[in-house]
Write an enzyme that holds these catalytic residues in place. Sequence first.
Site, short mmCIF file in Angstrom:
data_model
loop_
_atom_site.label_atom_id
_atom_site.label_comp_id
_atom_site.label_asym_id
_atom_site.label_seq_id
_atom_site.Cartn_x
_atom_site.Cartn_y
_atom_site.Cartn_z
N GLU A 165 0.42 -4.16 11.57
CA GLU A 165 1.14 -4.06 10.30
C GLU A 165 2.64 -4.21 10.51
OE1 GLU A 165 -0.13 -0.37 8.44
OE2 GLU A 165 1.50 0.71 9.36
N HIS A 191 -1.55 -10.45 -0.99
CA HIS A 191 -0.73 -10.22 -2.18
C HIS A 191 -1.41 -9.26 -3.17
CE1 HIS A 191 1.59 -13.51 -0.51
NE2 HIS A 191 2.59 -13.07 -1.26
N HIS A 215 0.84 -1.19 0.00
CA HIS A 215 0.00 0.00 0.00
C HIS A 215 0.87 1.24 0.00
CE1 HIS A 215 -0.26 1.01 4.60
NE2 HIS A 215 0.90 0.47 4.31
N HIS A 266 4.96 0.47 -0.39
CA HIS A 266 5.70 -0.44 0.50
C HIS A 266 4.75 -1.55 0.93
CE1 HIS A 266 3.70 2.37 3.25
NE2 HIS A 266 3.80 1.45 4.19
N HIS A 282 3.67 -4.90 3.85
CA HIS A 282 3.67 -5.42 5.21
C HIS A 282 3.22 -6.87 5.20
CE1 HIS A 282 3.98 -1.43 7.04
NE2 HIS A 282 3.03 -1.02 6.23
N CYS A 342 5.71 6.81 4.18
CA CYS A 342 4.54 5.97 3.89
C CYS A 342 3.79 6.41 2.64
CB CYS A 342 3.60 5.92 5.09
SG CYS A 342 4.32 5.03 6.48
#
Length: 118
Positions: free
Chosen positions: A107, A68, A13, A28, A30, A24
């Site tokens: 996360e 994914h 995201h 990137h 998680h 952010c």
Amino acid sequence: MIIYQHFTFDAAHFLPHVPDGHKCRNLHGHTYHLTLYIGGEILEREGWILDFSDLKAVAAPVIGTLDHTLLNNIEGLENPTAELLAAWIWQKIKPLLPGLQKIELKETPASGVIYEAE
């Protein structure tokens, strides 16, 4: 009594509404850790609140939608902060699990959100 089951999924995201230069804002990913907490009475015959396999079956399609993926491309998650993602998950799962008391979504190992029933 409350039972719980833990799930993981991987997703990417970016946060489009944070200031320029915020890390952010970049794409990137998680490995999210999701725990569902279900409250209820122990069923006399079965001796449980809910069969864990039934809980997994309810959660699987929701987690499958997220796993994914680029979360920003999912309808309703254009700004997928942990808080908004937890609320989105709650809205999808709560109608299918009336006993859902809260969800915990991490996360990272050190940061996350808890969403509780009101």
